[in-house]
Design an enzyme around this catalytic site. Structure first.
Site, short mmCIF file in Angstrom:
data_model
loop_
_atom_site.label_atom_id
_atom_site.label_comp_id
_atom_site.label_asym_id
_atom_site.label_seq_id
_atom_site.Cartn_x
_atom_site.Cartn_y
_atom_site.Cartn_z
N SER A 50 0.81 -1.22 0.00
CA SER A 50 0.00 0.00 0.00
C SER A 50 0.84 1.26 0.00
CB SER A 50 -0.90 -0.02 1.23
OG SER A 50 -0.13 -0.36 2.36
N THR A 81 -1.63 2.99 4.26
CA THR A 81 -0.71 4.13 4.28
C THR A 81 0.21 4.12 5.50
OG1 THR A 81 -2.39 5.44 3.23
CG2 THR A 81 -0.78 6.65 4.51
N THR A 85 1.68 6.90 0.37
CA THR A 85 0.75 5.82 0.08
C THR A 85 0.63 5.57 -1.43
OG1 THR A 85 -1.51 5.05 0.54
CG2 THR A 85 -1.29 7.33 -0.14
N ARG A 140 -7.74 9.26 -8.90
CA ARG A 140 -8.30 9.47 -7.55
C ARG A 140 -7.19 9.87 -6.58
NH1 ARG A 140 -7.13 7.10 -2.30
NH2 ARG A 140 -8.99 7.27 -1.04
N THR A 181 -4.73 7.29 8.38
CA THR A 181 -4.74 6.18 7.44
C THR A 181 -6.17 5.72 7.28
OG1 THR A 181 -3.90 3.94 7.02
CG2 THR A 181 -4.33 4.50 9.30
N GLY A 182 -6.42 4.96 6.24
CA GLY A 182 -7.77 4.45 6.02
C GLY A 182 -8.44 5.14 4.85
C1 SD4 Z 1 -5.98 6.89 0.86
N1 SD4 Z 1 -5.54 6.94 3.22
O1 SD4 Z 1 -5.48 7.06 -0.26
C2 SD4 Z 1 -5.07 6.48 1.97
C3 SD4 Z 1 -4.83 5.01 1.84
C4 SD4 Z 1 -5.25 4.16 2.91
O2 SD4 Z 1 -6.86 2.48 3.34
O3 SD4 Z 1 -4.76 4.30 4.01
N2 SD4 Z 1 -6.22 3.29 2.55
O4 SD4 Z 1 -7.17 7.01 1.09
#
Ligand code: SD4
Length: 317
Positions: free
Chosen positions: A48, A165, A183, A193, A216-217
């Site tokens: 990731s 991330t 990330t 995106r 993150t997320g």
């Molecule tokens: C995003 N926060 O691009 C980052 C990636 C991530 O679960 O952590 N995804 O949305």
């Protein structure tokens, strides 16, 4: 004061080591958060971030990264391809330009002009995963926005240790705080995106008088709430890092419920925060988020506290 470094997920443990090596020798937090997250960018096992990161729906690995220091200096790159260490490109923008954010081809061209070497970031494993996804039902266009919760149930990203991330916040011996975030974004995202990671105030934020935060997320939910900025402002008002992360998670969930077109899934957002006294904390929407802290000579991976019990929310919605 004693230096501290906090970062997201299990891959934060090795990243913390690199960052702490700099801090313990009197180095500054900006150098520490750059060097720390590069470890994850370089690691092909981390699916990731950086090299080996999972591609978008078109099979392109597009990276986002940002770095910010105690003087509110920022560098950020968005949707950059074939550059293994976008965090160092972000640092270069911070140091050498009047700008803050470079995107796409412009970021790539700037990298090449400054000595970065182009390289494919797709590994055998990430290509295999992409082909499997392409062949699966979930690659139908209407389902391209992958659902974090479904992924977790399938023991995919959140279950196998290769997730998400890396965000990092560090305070150095002189009490100066910096943060970084890097990330490959959400796997199988629409091409172009952009998530929260390179967005100042969302993926990361630092105020030298207070401290810093990173996230993150599901980036869309963090951007909606200006998550990292919110945490730093709440720490300024006197909340502890953990209380501030919790309050930001509550805001994220509230705004998601208000805005969401589709409530039958439960996303994940996790925050980490560190103030300039060296106090730290974390909080996430649901279970599974982990964060690593290097402090007082120990580097420990913690399970984050979280807001929502998954069974409860799924039944409730
Ligand atoms: C995003 N926060 O691009 C980052 C990636 C991530 O679960 O952590 N995804 O949305």
């Amino acid at each position: 004061m004693k230096p501290v470094v906090i970062s997201t997920w299990k891959h934060g443990v090795d990243a913390n080591k690199a960052a702490y090596d700099i801090l313990k020798n009197g180095g500054n937090s900006l150098d520490a958060v750059e060097s720390g997250v590069k470890i994850a960018e370089d690691d092909p096992e981390v699916l990731s971030v950086g090299y080996g990161g999972l591609p978008d729906a078109d099979g392109r690995v597009t990276l986002d990264a940002a770095i910010m220091d105690w003087k509110a200096r920022v560098g950020s790159v968005i949707c950059v391809e074939n550059i293994k260490n976008p965090i160092s490109l972000a640092r270069l923008i911070l140091e050498n330009t009047e700008h803050m954010v470079l995107a796409g081809d412009g970021a790539y061209d700037y990298a090449l002009k400054n000595g970065f070497k182009p390289e494919s970031l797709m590994t055998e494993n990430s290509l295999k995963r992409y082909k499997e996804w392409k062949a699966s039902d979930s690659s139908k266009p209407e389902e391209i926005h992958t659902d974090d919760f479904v992924l977790a149930k399938k023991k995919d990203i959140n279950a196998d240790g290769n997730h998400d991330t890396i965000g990092m916040v560090a305070v150095d011996k002189s009490g100066k705080v910096s943060a970084s975030c890097t990330t490959s974004g959400m796997a199988w995202k629409l091409h172009g995106r952009v998530g929260d990671s390179p967005i100042v105030g969302a993926g990361l934020y630092v105020d030298g008088e207070v401290g810093g935060a990173a996230s993150t997320g599901r980036g869309e939910e963090c951007i909606r709430a200006c998550g990292s900025f919110l945490i730093v402002e709440m720490m300024r008002m006197g909340l502890s890092p953990k209380e501030a992360c919790r309050a930001a998670v509550e805001r994220v969930v509230k705004l998601n419920l208000l805005s969401s077109k589709n409530r039958d899934h439960l996303f994940q957002v996790g925050f980490i925060a560190l103030n300039n006294k060296g106090e730290y904390g974390a909080f996430s929407v649901r279970s599974g988020f982990q964060y690593a802290v290097y402090s007082g000579g120990k580097n420990i991976l913690y399970d984050s506290e979280y807001l929502i019990d998954e069974e409860y929310i799924i039944e409730d919605l």
